[in-house]
Design an enzyme around this catalytic site. Sequence first.
Site, PDB file in Angstrom:
ATOM      1  N   GLU A  95       0.817  -1.214   0.000  1.00  0.00           N
ATOM      2  CA  GLU A  95       0.000   0.000   0.000  1.00  0.00           C
ATOM      3  C   GLU A  95       0.846   1.257   0.000  1.00  0.00           C
ATOM      4  O   GLU A  95       1.947   1.272   0.532  1.00  0.00           O
ATOM      5  CB  GLU A  95      -0.844   0.051   1.277  1.00  0.00           C
ATOM      6  CG  GLU A  95      -1.770  -1.113   1.411  1.00  0.00           C
ATOM      7  CD  GLU A  95      -2.520  -1.098   2.732  1.00  0.00           C
ATOM      8  OE1 GLU A  95      -2.676  -0.015   3.327  1.00  0.00           O
ATOM      9  OE2 GLU A  95      -2.939  -2.179   3.156  1.00  0.00           O
ATOM     10  N   CYS A 116       3.190   8.365   1.363  1.00  0.00           N
ATOM     11  CA  CYS A 116       3.592   7.424   2.411  1.00  0.00           C
ATOM     12  C   CYS A 116       3.750   6.066   1.732  1.00  0.00           C
ATOM     13  O   CYS A 116       2.807   5.568   1.119  1.00  0.00           O
ATOM     14  CB  CYS A 116       2.481   7.402   3.464  1.00  0.00           C
ATOM     15  SG  CYS A 116       2.613   6.066   4.637  1.00  0.00           S
ATOM     16  N   CYS A 123       5.129  -7.514   7.728  1.00  0.00           N
ATOM     17  CA  CYS A 123       6.111  -7.002   8.685  1.00  0.00           C
ATOM     18  C   CYS A 123       6.370  -8.064   9.741  1.00  0.00           C
ATOM     19  O   CYS A 123       5.445  -8.739  10.195  1.00  0.00           O
ATOM     20  CB  CYS A 123       5.603  -5.726   9.346  1.00  0.00           C
ATOM     21  SG  CYS A 123       6.834  -5.000  10.461  1.00  0.00           S
ATOM     22  N   CYS A 127       3.751  -5.560  15.945  1.00  0.00           N
ATOM     23  CA  CYS A 127       3.175  -4.663  16.959  1.00  0.00           C
ATOM     24  C   CYS A 127       1.692  -5.027  17.080  1.00  0.00           C
ATOM     25  O   CYS A 127       1.017  -5.238  16.074  1.00  0.00           O
ATOM     26  CB  CYS A 127       3.343  -3.205  16.550  1.00  0.00           C
ATOM     27  SG  CYS A 127       5.072  -2.775  16.272  1.00  0.00           S
ATOM     28  N   CYS A 130      -1.196  -3.175  15.026  1.00  0.00           N
ATOM     29  CA  CYS A 130      -0.967  -2.809  13.620  1.00  0.00           C
ATOM     30  C   CYS A 130      -1.432  -3.908  12.672  1.00  0.00           C
ATOM     31  O   CYS A 130      -1.171  -5.093  12.904  1.00  0.00           O
ATOM     32  CB  CYS A 130       0.520  -2.542  13.412  1.00  0.00           C
ATOM     33  SG  CYS A 130       0.947  -2.176  11.707  1.00  0.00           S
ATOM     34  N   GLY A 170       5.614  -2.397   6.743  1.00  0.00           N
ATOM     35  CA  GLY A 170       6.990  -2.877   6.878  1.00  0.00           C
ATOM     36  C   GLY A 170       7.868  -1.999   7.741  1.00  0.00           C
ATOM     37  O   GLY A 170       7.514  -0.878   8.073  1.00  0.00           O
ATOM     38  N   GLU A 171       9.019  -2.555   8.088  1.00  0.00           N
ATOM     39  CA  GLU A 171       9.989  -1.840   8.930  1.00  0.00           C
ATOM     40  C   GLU A 171      11.162  -1.428   8.027  1.00  0.00           C
ATOM     41  O   GLU A 171      11.989  -2.272   7.651  1.00  0.00           O
ATOM     42  CB  GLU A 171      10.437  -2.766  10.069  1.00  0.00           C
ATOM     43  CG  GLU A 171      11.607  -2.277  10.884  1.00  0.00           C
ATOM     44  CD  GLU A 171      11.464  -0.841  11.389  1.00  0.00           C
ATOM     45  OE1 GLU A 171      10.487  -0.508  12.058  1.00  0.00           O
ATOM     46  OE2 GLU A 171      12.378  -0.046  11.097  1.00  0.00           O
ATOM     47  N   SER A 202      10.488   6.184   9.258  1.00  0.00           N
ATOM     48  CA  SER A 202       9.866   5.837  10.539  1.00  0.00           C
ATOM     49  C   SER A 202      10.322   4.450  10.954  1.00  0.00           C
ATOM     50  O   SER A 202      10.355   3.527  10.135  1.00  0.00           O
ATOM     51  CB  SER A 202       8.344   5.871  10.371  1.00  0.00           C
ATOM     52  OG  SER A 202       7.711   5.505  11.569  1.00  0.00           O
ATOM     53  N   SER A 225       8.722   5.369  16.296  1.00  0.00           N
ATOM     54  CA  SER A 225       7.397   4.924  16.737  1.00  0.00           C
ATOM     55  C   SER A 225       7.515   4.418  18.165  1.00  0.00           C
ATOM     56  O   SER A 225       7.788   3.245  18.395  1.00  0.00           O
ATOM     57  CB  SER A 225       6.897   3.803  15.813  1.00  0.00           C
ATOM     58  OG  SER A 225       6.610   4.329  14.548  1.00  0.00           O
ATOM     59  N   LEU A 226       7.317   5.313  19.097  1.00  0.00           N
ATOM     60  CA  LEU A 226       7.529   4.957  20.495  1.00  0.00           C
ATOM     61  C   LEU A 226       6.293   4.260  21.071  1.00  0.00           C
ATOM     62  O   LEU A 226       6.379   3.167  21.608  1.00  0.00           O
ATOM     63  CB  LEU A 226       7.875   6.225  21.284  1.00  0.00           C
ATOM     64  CG  LEU A 226       8.782   6.053  22.484  1.00  0.00           C
ATOM     65  CD1 LEU A 226      10.061   5.322  22.148  1.00  0.00           C
ATOM     66  CD2 LEU A 226       9.111   7.412  23.086  1.00  0.00           C
ATOM     67  N   HIS A 227       5.146   4.912  20.991  1.00  0.00           N
ATOM     68  CA  HIS A 227       3.841   4.339  21.358  1.00  0.00           C
ATOM     69  C   HIS A 227       3.694   3.920  22.818  1.00  0.00           C
ATOM     70  O   HIS A 227       2.658   3.364  23.198  1.00  0.00           O
ATOM     71  CB  HIS A 227       3.469   3.142  20.462  1.00  0.00           C
ATOM     72  CG  HIS A 227       3.534   3.434  18.996  1.00  0.00           C
ATOM     73  ND1 HIS A 227       3.152   4.629  18.446  1.00  0.00           N
ATOM     74  CD2 HIS A 227       3.941   2.673  17.941  1.00  0.00           C
ATOM     75  CE1 HIS A 227       3.336   4.594  17.134  1.00  0.00           C
ATOM     76  NE2 HIS A 227       3.816   3.429  16.801  1.00  0.00           N
ATOM     77  N   ASN A 301      -6.475   4.196  14.793  1.00  0.00           N
ATOM     78  CA  ASN A 301      -7.393   3.878  13.708  1.00  0.00           C
ATOM     79  C   ASN A 301      -7.791   2.414  13.911  1.00  0.00           C
ATOM     80  O   ASN A 301      -6.956   1.527  13.767  1.00  0.00           O
ATOM     81  CB  ASN A 301      -6.629   4.046  12.384  1.00  0.00           C
ATOM     82  CG  ASN A 301      -7.515   4.418  11.244  1.00  0.00           C
ATOM     83  OD1 ASN A 301      -8.706   4.658  11.414  1.00  0.00           O
ATOM     84  ND2 ASN A 301      -6.931   4.478  10.068  1.00  0.00           N
ATOM     85  N   CYS A 344      -1.476   2.057   7.905  1.00  0.00           N
ATOM     86  CA  CYS A 344      -0.794   1.093   7.049  1.00  0.00           C
ATOM     87  C   CYS A 344      -1.313  -0.327   7.229  1.00  0.00           C
ATOM     88  O   CYS A 344      -1.652  -0.748   8.317  1.00  0.00           O
ATOM     89  CB  CYS A 344       0.704   1.156   7.301  1.00  0.00           C
ATOM     90  SG  CYS A 344       1.152   0.714   8.960  1.00  0.00           S
TER      91      CYS A 344
HETATM   92  N1  SAH Z   1       7.503  -0.021  10.827  1.00  0.00           N
HETATM   93  C1  SAH Z   1       7.695   1.383  10.918  1.00  0.00           C
HETATM   94  C2  SAH Z   1       7.061   2.137   9.786  1.00  0.00           C
HETATM   95  C3  SAH Z   1       5.693   1.699   9.380  1.00  0.00           C
HETATM   96  S1  SAH Z   1       4.384   1.807  10.583  1.00  0.00           S
HETATM   97  C4  SAH Z   1       7.199   1.919  12.243  1.00  0.00           C
HETATM   98  O1  SAH Z   1       6.563   1.175  12.969  1.00  0.00           O
HETATM   99  O2  SAH Z   1       7.492   3.068  12.523  1.00  0.00           O
HETATM  100  C5  SAH Z   1       4.302   3.543  10.763  1.00  0.00           C
HETATM  101  C6  SAH Z   1       3.165   4.076  11.528  1.00  0.00           C
HETATM  102  O3  SAH Z   1       1.897   3.526  11.173  1.00  0.00           O
HETATM  103  C7  SAH Z   1       3.200   3.865  13.012  1.00  0.00           C
HETATM  104  O4  SAH Z   1       4.089   4.660  13.710  1.00  0.00           O
HETATM  105  C8  SAH Z   1       1.853   4.371  13.305  1.00  0.00           C
HETATM  106  O5  SAH Z   1       1.971   5.772  13.323  1.00  0.00           O
HETATM  107  C9  SAH Z   1       1.003   3.982  12.124  1.00  0.00           C
HETATM  108  N2  SAH Z   1      -0.020   2.993  12.442  1.00  0.00           N
HETATM  109  C10 SAH Z   1       0.032   1.644  12.369  1.00  0.00           C
HETATM  110  N3  SAH Z   1      -1.137   1.101  12.712  1.00  0.00           N
HETATM  111  C11 SAH Z   1      -1.962   2.133  13.005  1.00  0.00           C
HETATM  112  C12 SAH Z   1      -3.318   2.226  13.418  1.00  0.00           C
HETATM  113  N4  SAH Z   1      -4.057   1.150  13.554  1.00  0.00           N
HETATM  114  N5  SAH Z   1      -3.827   3.457  13.666  1.00  0.00           N
HETATM  115  C13 SAH Z   1      -3.073   4.571  13.501  1.00  0.00           C
HETATM  116  N6  SAH Z   1      -1.797   4.549  13.081  1.00  0.00           N
HETATM  117  C14 SAH Z   1      -1.251   3.343  12.839  1.00  0.00           C
HETATM  118 FE1  SF4 Z   2       5.667  -3.392  11.607  1.00  0.00          FE
HETATM  119 FE2  SF4 Z   2       5.623  -0.722  12.031  1.00  0.00          FE
HETATM  120 FE3  SF4 Z   2       3.329  -2.178  11.999  1.00  0.00          FE
HETATM  121 FE4  SF4 Z   2       5.061  -2.449  14.029  1.00  0.00          FE
HETATM  122  S1  SF4 Z   2       3.904  -0.574  13.462  1.00  0.00           S
HETATM  123  S2  SF4 Z   2       4.030  -4.158  12.917  1.00  0.00           S
HETATM  124  S3  SF4 Z   2       7.014  -2.260  12.986  1.00  0.00           S
HETATM  125  S4  SF4 Z   2       4.711  -1.845  10.286  1.00  0.00           S
END
Ligand code: SAH
Ligand code: SF4
Length: 358
Positions: A95, A116, A123, A127, A130, A170-171, A202, A225-227, A301, A344
């Site tokens: 995507e 983006c 991935c 997480c 995600c 992806g990372e 990121s 991406s600290l979260h 989201n 994503c």
């Molecule tokens: N793997 C890398 C880059 C891709 S994910 C990383 O984790 O940084 C990048 C971003 O996608 C995350 O930081 C977060 O901001 C966003 N993301 C993933 N799932 C999401 C969700 N369900 N709602 C909102 N943002 C999300």
């Molecule tokens: Fe992979 Fe980034 Fe999603 Fe974590 S947030 S599963 S590192 S894409």
Amino acid sequence: MRYGSLIKMLPLLLDQPVATWDLPRDQPYREKQIRTWILQRFVSSYDEMTDLSLPLRTSLASRFRLRAAEPITIQGSEDTTRKFLWKLGDGSLIESVLIPATLSKTGTRSARLTICVSSQVGCAYGCRFCASGLDGWRRNLTAAEIIGQVLEAARIAGRRADNLVFMGMGEPLANLPNLLSALDLLISPANIGMGARHVTISTSGLAPQIEELAHHPFPFRLALSLHAASDEVRDQIMPVNKRYPMERLLAACDIFIAARKKLIFFEYILLAGINDSPEQARLLAQHAKRLHAKVNLIPYNKVEGLPYERPTEDAIHLFCRTLLAAGVRATVRREKGHDIDAACGQLRLQKMQEDKKI
Ligand code: SAH
Ligand code: SF4
């Protein structure tokens, strides 16, 4: 040219050394012509390369697929966030999202366009919140497939994006060699010529790669991406934290900042009842001050089938105010693509679920 079966599995032109392009030896300028057609004019077929001889076009077309990605669905319209689901040469789905600049304070629309992009198929980092990691990791994208998303979107939108963020599937730091090759082409003025300052990578927190990038010459931006603000909470939602716990990660960021004198961003998805407590906000403020980081708060989201919820508006604002009161720069990011599954991995997940039903 569409995806002929003969060349279907052959690699893309841009991923191959120029020597294998088999250009006429007495015509060294052909390489530059071809690059210009692909990287600056976004052509979708060799036939459009009208200054190449027909035999050369035919020879290239018989050996190298030109397009890295074929659009499967495009959601949204020119004035809004547009979401692309692409099919790659091996059938994998990835995507990208194209986001026009928000209205400025004066109400005039700035012309900037942000794309983006994805860096891997699936991935491996899993997480918990995600969609991208739900089906595991399949493979790294090649450099041409990374660039291909920018070029295909440019062809469809009629112009190339100004800003590039690696926040799709992806990372990116787990695919560093291909990421850096792609950035080489994207940034070098002789190729695509995108400003390195307009590129944001990121990461979920791969500490050794962050340290490696500290000494990279391109002045791109880093988003972390600290979260979560403590190991206890981060361990619950991001398995990568077991490998690189917070202190290890923040120490890598110290090195990055000392070497580059660059601002870094913290991405922080707000998950109701998980990471949105005042205590997490206070700890987050401490980390942000240590690294002079700006915090982007992202209301979650919702992903179908996952147990997480977005906090209430009041809770989101309280969290943000706690950061601001501590002297930290923080904004709540409004996902423009919220209503078209712009986070994503969500569009791909939907498509895979549909395909399984059939
Ligand atoms: N793997 C890398 C880059 C891709 S994910 C990383 O984790 O940084 C990048 C971003 O996608 C995350 O930081 C977060 O901001 C966003 N993301 C993933 N799932 C999401 C969700 N369900 N709602 C909102 N943002 C999300
Ligand atoms: Fe992979 Fe980034 Fe999603 Fe974590 S947030 S599963 S590192 S894409």
